[in-house]
Design a protein around this motif. Structure first.
Motif, PDB file in Angstrom:
ATOM      1  N   ALA A 435      91.027  52.710  24.027  1.00  0.00           N
ATOM      2  CA  ALA A 435      90.814  52.376  25.449  1.00  0.00           C
ATOM      3  C   ALA A 435      90.502  50.888  25.542  1.00  0.00           C
ATOM      4  N   PRO A 436      91.010  50.212  26.576  1.00  0.00           N
ATOM      5  CA  PRO A 436      90.792  48.758  26.669  1.00  0.00           C
ATOM      6  C   PRO A 436      89.330  48.445  26.965  1.00  0.00           C
ATOM      7  N   PRO A 437      88.756  47.458  26.307  1.00  0.00           N
ATOM      8  CA  PRO A 437      87.371  47.060  26.626  1.00  0.00           C
ATOM      9  C   PRO A 437      87.307  46.386  27.993  1.00  0.00           C
ATOM     10  N   ALA A 438      86.120  46.362  28.580  1.00  0.00           N
ATOM     11  CA  ALA A 438      85.929  45.691  29.863  1.00  0.00           C
ATOM     12  C   ALA A 438      85.956  44.172  29.674  1.00  0.00           C
ATOM     13  N   LEU A 439      85.998  43.457  30.788  1.00  0.00           N
ATOM     14  CA  LEU A 439      86.037  41.993  30.730  1.00  0.00           C
ATOM     15  C   LEU A 439      84.803  41.437  30.029  1.00  0.00           C
ATOM     16  N   LEU A 440      83.657  42.097  30.205  1.00  0.00           N
ATOM     17  CA  LEU A 440      82.418  41.683  29.542  1.00  0.00           C
ATOM     18  C   LEU A 440      81.731  42.902  28.957  1.00  0.00           C
ATOM     19  N   ASN A 441      81.015  42.693  27.878  1.00  0.00           N
ATOM     20  CA  ASN A 441      80.127  43.735  27.358  1.00  0.00           C
ATOM     21  C   ASN A 441      78.727  43.148  27.213  1.00  0.00           C
ATOM     22  N   TRP A 442      77.758  44.022  27.065  1.00  0.00           N
ATOM     23  CA  TRP A 442      76.368  43.549  27.090  1.00  0.00           C
ATOM     24  C   TRP A 442      76.019  42.707  25.871  1.00  0.00           C
ATOM     25  N   GLU A 443      76.709  42.909  24.749  1.00  0.00           N
ATOM     26  CA  GLU A 443      76.423  42.105  23.558  1.00  0.00           C
ATOM     27  C   GLU A 443      76.725  40.635  23.823  1.00  0.00           C
ATOM     28  N   VAL A 444      77.843  40.365  24.472  1.00  0.00           N
ATOM     29  CA  VAL A 444      78.206  38.979  24.800  1.00  0.00           C
ATOM     30  C   VAL A 444      77.199  38.387  25.777  1.00  0.00           C
ATOM     31  N   VAL A 445      76.830  39.155  26.791  1.00  0.00           N
ATOM     32  CA  VAL A 445      75.869  38.675  27.791  1.00  0.00           C
ATOM     33  C   VAL A 445      74.516  38.402  27.155  1.00  0.00           C
ATOM     34  N   HIS A 446      74.058  39.329  26.336  1.00  0.00           N
ATOM     35  CA  HIS A 446      72.744  39.170  25.702  1.00  0.00           C
ATOM     36  C   HIS A 446      72.697  37.918  24.829  1.00  0.00           C
ATOM     37  N   GLU A 447      73.810  37.612  24.178  1.00  0.00           N
ATOM     38  CA  GLU A 447      73.853  36.447  23.288  1.00  0.00           C
ATOM     39  C   GLU A 447      73.850  35.134  24.063  1.00  0.00           C
ATOM     40  N   ARG A 448      74.490  35.116  25.218  1.00  0.00           N
ATOM     41  CA  ARG A 448      74.680  33.848  25.940  1.00  0.00           C
ATOM     42  C   ARG A 448      73.762  33.651  27.141  1.00  0.00           C
ATOM     43  N   MET A 449      73.098  34.713  27.576  1.00  0.00           N
ATOM     44  CA  MET A 449      72.238  34.591  28.762  1.00  0.00           C
ATOM     45  C   MET A 449      70.951  33.844  28.418  1.00  0.00           C
ATOM     46  N   PRO A 450      70.631  32.746  29.109  1.00  0.00           N
ATOM     47  CA  PRO A 450      69.374  32.021  28.842  1.00  0.00           C
ATOM     48  C   PRO A 450      68.193  32.692  29.527  1.00  0.00           C
ATOM     49  N   TRP A 451      67.682  33.730  28.905  1.00  0.00           N
ATOM     50  CA  TRP A 451      66.598  34.502  29.512  1.00  0.00           C
ATOM     51  C   TRP A 451      65.355  33.642  29.760  1.00  0.00           C
ATOM     52  N   ASN A 452      65.194  32.590  28.951  1.00  0.00           N
ATOM     53  CA  ASN A 452      64.002  31.744  29.121  1.00  0.00           C
ATOM     54  C   ASN A 452      63.981  31.074  30.489  1.00  0.00           C
ATOM     55  N   ILE A 453      65.161  30.750  31.034  1.00  0.00           N
ATOM     56  CA  ILE A 453      65.214  30.103  32.344  1.00  0.00           C
ATOM     57  C   ILE A 453      64.736  31.045  33.433  1.00  0.00           C
ATOM     58  N   ILE A 454      65.026  32.325  33.290  1.00  0.00           N
ATOM     59  CA  ILE A 454      64.575  33.302  34.286  1.00  0.00           C
ATOM     60  C   ILE A 454      63.052  33.355  34.323  1.00  0.00           C
ATOM     61  N   LEU A 455      62.424  33.283  33.144  1.00  0.00           N
ATOM     62  CA  LEU A 455      60.960  33.241  33.103  1.00  0.00           C
ATOM     63  C   LEU A 455      60.424  31.941  33.695  1.00  0.00           C
ATOM     64  N   LEU A 456      61.149  30.834  33.453  1.00  0.00           N
ATOM     65  CA  LEU A 456      60.729  29.563  34.045  1.00  0.00           C
ATOM     66  C   LEU A 456      60.763  29.624  35.568  1.00  0.00           C
ATOM     67  N   LEU A 457      61.820  30.204  36.115  1.00  0.00           N
ATOM     68  CA  LEU A 457      61.901  30.365  37.563  1.00  0.00           C
ATOM     69  C   LEU A 457      60.724  31.189  38.071  1.00  0.00           C
ATOM     70  N   GLY A 458      60.451  32.300  37.387  1.00  0.00           N
ATOM     71  CA  GLY A 458      59.340  33.149  37.801  1.00  0.00           C
ATOM     72  C   GLY A 458      58.001  32.443  37.729  1.00  0.00           C
ATOM     73  N   GLY A 459      57.814  31.616  36.682  1.00  0.00           N
ATOM     74  CA  GLY A 459      56.573  30.858  36.575  1.00  0.00           C
ATOM     75  C   GLY A 459      56.384  29.895  37.732  1.00  0.00           C
ATOM     76  N   GLY A 460      57.460  29.290  38.176  1.00  0.00           N
ATOM     77  CA  GLY A 460      57.389  28.388  39.331  1.00  0.00           C
ATOM     78  C   GLY A 460      57.015  29.122  40.599  1.00  0.00           C
ATOM     79  N   PHE A 461      57.613  30.295  40.812  1.00  0.00           N
ATOM     80  CA  PHE A 461      57.278  31.073  42.004  1.00  0.00           C
ATOM     81  C   PHE A 461      55.827  31.556  41.950  1.00  0.00           C
ATOM     82  N   ALA A 462      55.347  31.896  40.753  1.00  0.00           N
ATOM     83  CA  ALA A 462      53.953  32.329  40.608  1.00  0.00           C
ATOM     84  C   ALA A 462      52.995  31.184  40.923  1.00  0.00           C
TER      85      ALA A 462
END
Length: 611
Positions: A435-462
């Motif tokens: 079966a053809p894979p989807a355009l994205l899978n979570w492994e690719v997203v997890h590797e490239r997503m800068p999760w630290n920036i999301i926490l930085l945004l949250g810290g600013g709002f806090a």
């Protein structure tokens, strides 16, 4: 052994362990503030100053510093733990995540490289046109994907093109030299060589290499071909050195134009760089009745013209610094030379390596275009958008973040290949993919997503929420009331200069997070439109042009372009001034009309907010 030699090992040990001293000593030294000044304002100020110092020194990771309000605000009695924690995943974070998912999909399928090479093939390889091409592509890509990824992709392409230009020019010079030497009659050459050899044997004099070169210049037409060839060698050496100097300047100019354009391009869209998202979140947090004054369409309407103006002036300055203003030579209006054709062939070959557009690339492009169209038409301002007509019955139910998450979810649903029989290739283990894979899978997203920036945004709002809850915002506003005597345009200009200077030494995310709540308090105190100071200072936080460590694109360019720190400082100092002036020109002209800057909006009066 002197005193310096004795103390040097201890100083070096202290330097290498400095982060631990900063982490431990800073909160102890600052503890006198909440102990000597009672009240929640001083406690909140303690937390903000501590975070600011941690952010500036980066003694611990930025994202970990952003989590400190979760610890400090409940322990100091400023906010309840639940109220603090909820600040870390707001609508602005959803917009940021959705925009990043689109960027990851574009990068994953190499769509950005196809766009870049296609544009460069259109503009050609003449120096000025090449610089314009790289700047345009870098700015456009950084509007949608990260500035760092844009720079990391574009610089190797620029480097390969310049290397090919240099190699083809060197070969052309060698051919020209051989042609010039071959124009001498062989019979005359033979006779003159024999006469020279007889004369040298009779006299027995052997001249030094430097003397022969000087003699060649004096008697090159009446002595012998040997001296004529020596003159040609001298000329070739001079041309070689001139060519090296020229391409050294060109390499520096191209490297800087890519990293600067990436930073400038990121200011044009709401999702282009993190400070823009922070402003959106802070406005919604501090002024909940603002009526969605900052959305994708309104931001683009103000920032895109400013970006174009800044980009043009940046090109003019870099052209002057590294290419000069011989436009006839650098633009080239005549027929393309062999050198240009060979360098052009390099880019065409790179483009051909990509092959035809795959089904996955086409689908990513369609989703990307649809997302941009939905963002623009959701709430354009001058008419009711589709979200208002279809969904917003009594409240803004649909936001830019809703659209971003909706469209980015499609990447996990749509297949990357058309359905067919017989399988879809083989995986890494050699098993048939049924079966053809989807355009994205979570492994690719997890590797490239800068999760630290999301926490930085949250810290600013806090921080913003804590400042408002503790009364620190009100105290700051009252303290800044004397600024009413200064014209608003002067306040905006000075604050942009301050932010642009501060961001050279700190991350633009941390800079924006620290300054925006203070600027909002100041605007409320002196009764000017909050966006009149918050909007230009947010864009100014992206003007980190002077130092290699100021932003990742600068660091990448510094390693690629054989640059010195002085080169970047000399180019970036003028660009900082250009950026500050263009931003303030924009906020006092079309921005003034767009956001109705002439009056203090009702939604900014938080003591009597609009519903």
């Amino acid at each position: 052994m002197g005193f310096v030699e004795i103390i040097k090992p201890y100083l070096m040990w202290f330097f290498h362990h400095r982060n631990y001293f900063i982490i431990v000593l800073t909160p102890i030294v600052l503890l006198s503030l909440p102990l000597s000044v009672p009240g929640p304002e001083a406690k909140c100020g303690y937390a903000i100053i501590l975070m600011a110092l941690y952010w500036c020194t980066e003694c611990i990771p930025l994202a970990v510093t952003a989590l400190l309000p979760v610890i400090l605000f409940p322990m100091m009695g400023i906010m309840e733990a639940g109220d603090v924690s909820i600040q870390y995943l707001k609508d602005s974070n959803m917009l940021f995540i959705g925009g990043l998912l689109v960027a990851i999909a574009v990068e994953h399928w190499n769509l950005h490289k196809r766009i870049a090479l296609r544009v460069l093939l259109l503009v050609g390889v003449r120096p000025s046109l090449l610089m314009i091409g790289f700047m345009t592509v870098s700015a456009f890509l950084s509007m949608w994907i990260s500035n760092t990824a844009t720079t990391a992709m574009m610089l190797p392409i620029a480097h390969a093109v310049l290397m090919q230009l240099r190699a083809t020019e060197a070969r052309a010079d060698a051919r020209d030299a051989q042609t010039a030497a071959g124009e001498v009659d062989p019979q005359i050459t033979s006779k003159e060589n024999e006469a020279f050899e007889l004369e040298e044997k009779e006299t027995g004099e052997v001249e030094a290499e430097e003397d022969r070169k000087q003699t060649a210049v004096k008697v090159e037409l009446k002595d012998n071909v040997y001296e004529i060839k020596t003159s040609l060698d001298v000329a070739q050496e001079a041309r070689r050195k001139a060519m090296e100097a020229k391409y050294d300047r060109l390499t520096k100019g191209m490297s800087l134009c890519v990293c600067y354009s990436a930073s400038i391009g990121g200011t044009a869209t709401l999702t282009g760089t993190t400070p823009n998202i922070i402003l959106k979140g802070q406005i919604d947090e501090l002024f909940p009745g603002n009526g969605d004054v900052i959305n994708f369409a309104s931001w683009f309407g103000f920032a895109f013209p400013n970006m174009v103006l800044m980009l043009v002036l940046t090109w003019v300055w870099l052209q002057f610094m590294f290419l000069g203003f011989n436009l006839k030579q650098t633009f080239g209006c005549g027929v393309k030379s062999e050198r240009d054709k060979e360098a052009y062939a390099v880019m065409r070959q790179e483009y051909r390596k990509l092959g035809g557009m795959k089904f996955a690339e086409i689908m990513v492009l369609i989703i990307f275009v649809l997302l941009v169209l939905l963002w623009f038409t959701r709430e354009p301002g001058f008419i009711d958008g589709w979200a208002t007509v279809l969904f917003n019955k009594g409240g803004p139910y649909v936001s830019d973040g809703t659209v971003a998450i909706l469209m980015s979810t499609l990447f996990f649903v749509i297949p990357s290949q058309l359905f067919k029989g017989g399988g879809y290739g083989y995986d890494e283990k050699g098993k048939l993919i049924k079966a053809p894979p989807a355009l994205l899978n979570w492994e690719v997203v997890h590797e490239r997503m800068p999760w630290n920036i999301i926490l930085l945004l949250g810290g600013g709002f806090a921080l913003a929420a804590g400042s408002e809850k503790s009364g620190l915002s009100l105290w700051l506003g009252e303290s800044l009331t004397p600024l009413q005597k200064i014209p608003p345009y002067a306040i905006s200009l000075l604050l942009c200069l301050l932010v642009a200077t501060f961001t050279e030494c700190s991350s633009n995310t941390a800079t924006t997070t620290l300054f925006l709540p203070i600027l909002a308090s100041m605007a409320m105190a002196i009764k000017i439109h909050p966006l009149y100071v918050m909007l230009p200072c947010t864009i100014a936080a992206s003007l980190a042009f002077m130092l290699p460590v100021a932003t990742p694109p600068n660091a990448i360019a510094f390693s690629f372009g054989n640059l010195k720190v002085f080169d970047m400082v000399k180019a970036g100092a003028i660009l900082n001034v250009i950026g500050i002036l263009t931003i303030n020109l924009g906020i006092n002209t079309w921005g003034y009309a767009m956001f109705d800057m002439g009056r203090f909006p009702a939604w900014a009066n938080i003591s009597n907010p609009t519903p």
